[in-house]
Design a protein around this motif. Structure first.
Motif, short mmCIF file in Angstrom:
data_model
loop_
_atom_site.label_atom_id
_atom_site.label_comp_id
_atom_site.label_asym_id
_atom_site.label_seq_id
_atom_site.Cartn_x
_atom_site.Cartn_y
_atom_site.Cartn_z
N TYR A 11 30.61 37.86 38.73
CA TYR A 11 31.91 38.53 38.62
C TYR A 11 33.01 37.58 39.07
CZ TYR A 11 29.66 43.02 37.82
OH TYR A 11 28.92 44.03 37.28
N LEU A 12 34.12 37.61 38.36
CA LEU A 12 35.25 36.76 38.71
C LEU A 12 36.23 37.54 39.57
CD1 LEU A 12 35.93 35.22 35.19
CD2 LEU A 12 34.63 34.21 37.05
N ALA A 13 36.84 36.86 40.51
CA ALA A 13 37.89 37.47 41.32
C ALA A 13 39.13 37.64 40.45
CB ALA A 13 38.20 36.59 42.54
N ASN A 14 39.93 38.65 40.76
CA ASN A 14 41.14 38.90 39.97
C ASN A 14 42.05 37.68 39.92
OD1 ASN A 14 40.54 41.56 39.15
ND2 ASN A 14 41.09 42.31 41.18
N GLU A 15 42.10 36.90 40.99
CA GLU A 15 42.93 35.69 41.01
C GLU A 15 42.40 34.67 40.00
OE1 GLU A 15 41.40 36.82 44.06
OE2 GLU A 15 43.14 38.13 44.28
N GLU A 16 41.07 34.57 39.88
CA GLU A 16 40.47 33.65 38.90
C GLU A 16 40.76 34.10 37.48
OE1 GLU A 16 36.35 31.99 40.55
OE2 GLU A 16 36.46 34.17 40.64
N ILE A 17 40.69 35.40 37.26
CA ILE A 17 40.91 35.95 35.92
C ILE A 17 42.32 35.62 35.44
CG2 ILE A 17 41.11 38.10 34.60
CD1 ILE A 17 38.92 39.23 36.56
N ARG A 18 43.29 35.75 36.32
CA ARG A 18 44.69 35.51 35.94
C ARG A 18 44.95 34.06 35.52
NH1 ARG A 18 45.76 38.38 40.88
NH2 ARG A 18 45.50 40.57 40.37
N LYS A 19 44.08 33.13 35.93
CA LYS A 19 44.26 31.72 35.60
C LYS A 19 43.61 31.33 34.27
CE LYS A 19 44.30 30.43 40.49
NZ LYS A 19 43.56 29.72 41.54
N LEU A 20 42.81 32.22 33.70
CA LEU A 20 42.07 31.90 32.48
C LEU A 20 42.95 32.03 31.23
CD1 LEU A 20 38.81 33.92 33.20
CD2 LEU A 20 39.12 31.44 33.41
N ASP A 21 42.64 31.22 30.23
CA ASP A 21 43.26 31.38 28.91
C ASP A 21 42.38 32.35 28.13
OD1 ASP A 21 44.35 31.25 26.40
OD2 ASP A 21 43.63 29.23 25.97
N LEU A 22 42.82 33.59 28.05
CA LEU A 22 42.02 34.62 27.39
C LEU A 22 42.65 35.11 26.09
CD1 LEU A 22 40.89 36.61 30.55
CD2 LEU A 22 39.51 35.07 29.14
N ASP A 23 43.62 34.36 25.57
CA ASP A 23 44.23 34.71 24.29
C ASP A 23 43.16 34.66 23.20
OD1 ASP A 23 46.42 34.53 25.91
OD2 ASP A 23 47.49 33.07 24.67
N ILE A 24 43.18 35.68 22.32
CA ILE A 24 42.19 35.69 21.23
C ILE A 24 42.84 36.08 19.91
CG2 ILE A 24 40.20 36.17 22.71
CD1 ILE A 24 40.33 39.07 21.84
N GLU A 25 42.16 35.72 18.83
CA GLU A 25 42.51 36.13 17.47
C GLU A 25 41.32 36.87 16.91
OE1 GLU A 25 44.09 33.26 14.77
OE2 GLU A 25 45.24 32.27 16.36
N ILE A 26 41.59 38.03 16.31
CA ILE A 26 40.52 38.90 15.82
C ILE A 26 40.90 39.42 14.44
CG2 ILE A 26 39.14 40.96 16.34
CD1 ILE A 26 40.37 40.76 19.20
#
Length: 168
Positions: free
Chosen positions: A114-129
């Protein structure tokens, strides 16, 4: 990159005759708060539970899908439950949906960690669907919920049942 999987609930709750909305009925139908909806998002897994999360964000999901179906090309959807807080910024171009998410609180796993919320906010999670694929993934989950609500004894008279009623 994006997929929704969910467990079929074997043991359902019981109808609460005081429930007036789909959200309340979902809460009563699923007896546990265990993760049973898994959104695969760009190599990560977001875990939700039907009782707490889906019952809380049901109307948000329907609003998001209706925005898409009504051809709105730019909009934001917000999701607010006790364990899942997020904004998804949508941009629709032709038959492609681009989502730029902001996750504030979420159970997101990378492999089995599980990732900490602080780690999640740093990720590039943009997607195209693909537009149709995105709608179909949500529709599968909503059809399953509709079937469970009817099994427990709820009817189409529930407030906000219109979207479920029209699912084929």
């Amino acid at each position: 990159m994006f997929k929704i999987e969910f467990n079929k609930t074997i043991e359902l709750g019981v109808i609460d005759v005081e429930d007036t909305s789909v959200s309340e009925a979902i809460w009563s139908t699923y007896p546990d708060y265990k993760p049973d909806v898994f959104i695969h998002w760009k190599g990560y897994q977001i875990e939700l539970d039907k009782r707490g999360d889906i019952s809380s964000i049901y109307n948000d999901i329907i609003d998001m899908l209706e925005e898409l179906i009504n051809n709105n090309s730019l909009f934001k959807s917000g999701f607010l439950s006790s364990t899942f807080k997020a904004y998804w910024n949508f941009k629709v171009e032709e038959r492609t949906i681009k989502i730029k998410p902001q996750f504030f609180v979420a159970s997101i796993k990378n492999n089995d960690m599980y990732l900490a919320n602080e780690e999640i906010r740093k990720l590039d999670l943009d997607i195209e669907i693909d537009f149709d694929y995105f709608i179909s993934e949500w529709s599968k989950l909503l059809k399953s919920i509709k079937e469970d609500l009817l099994k427990v004894g709820y009817t189409e008279d529930l407030e906000n049942f219109e979207y479920l009623k029209n699912l084929k």
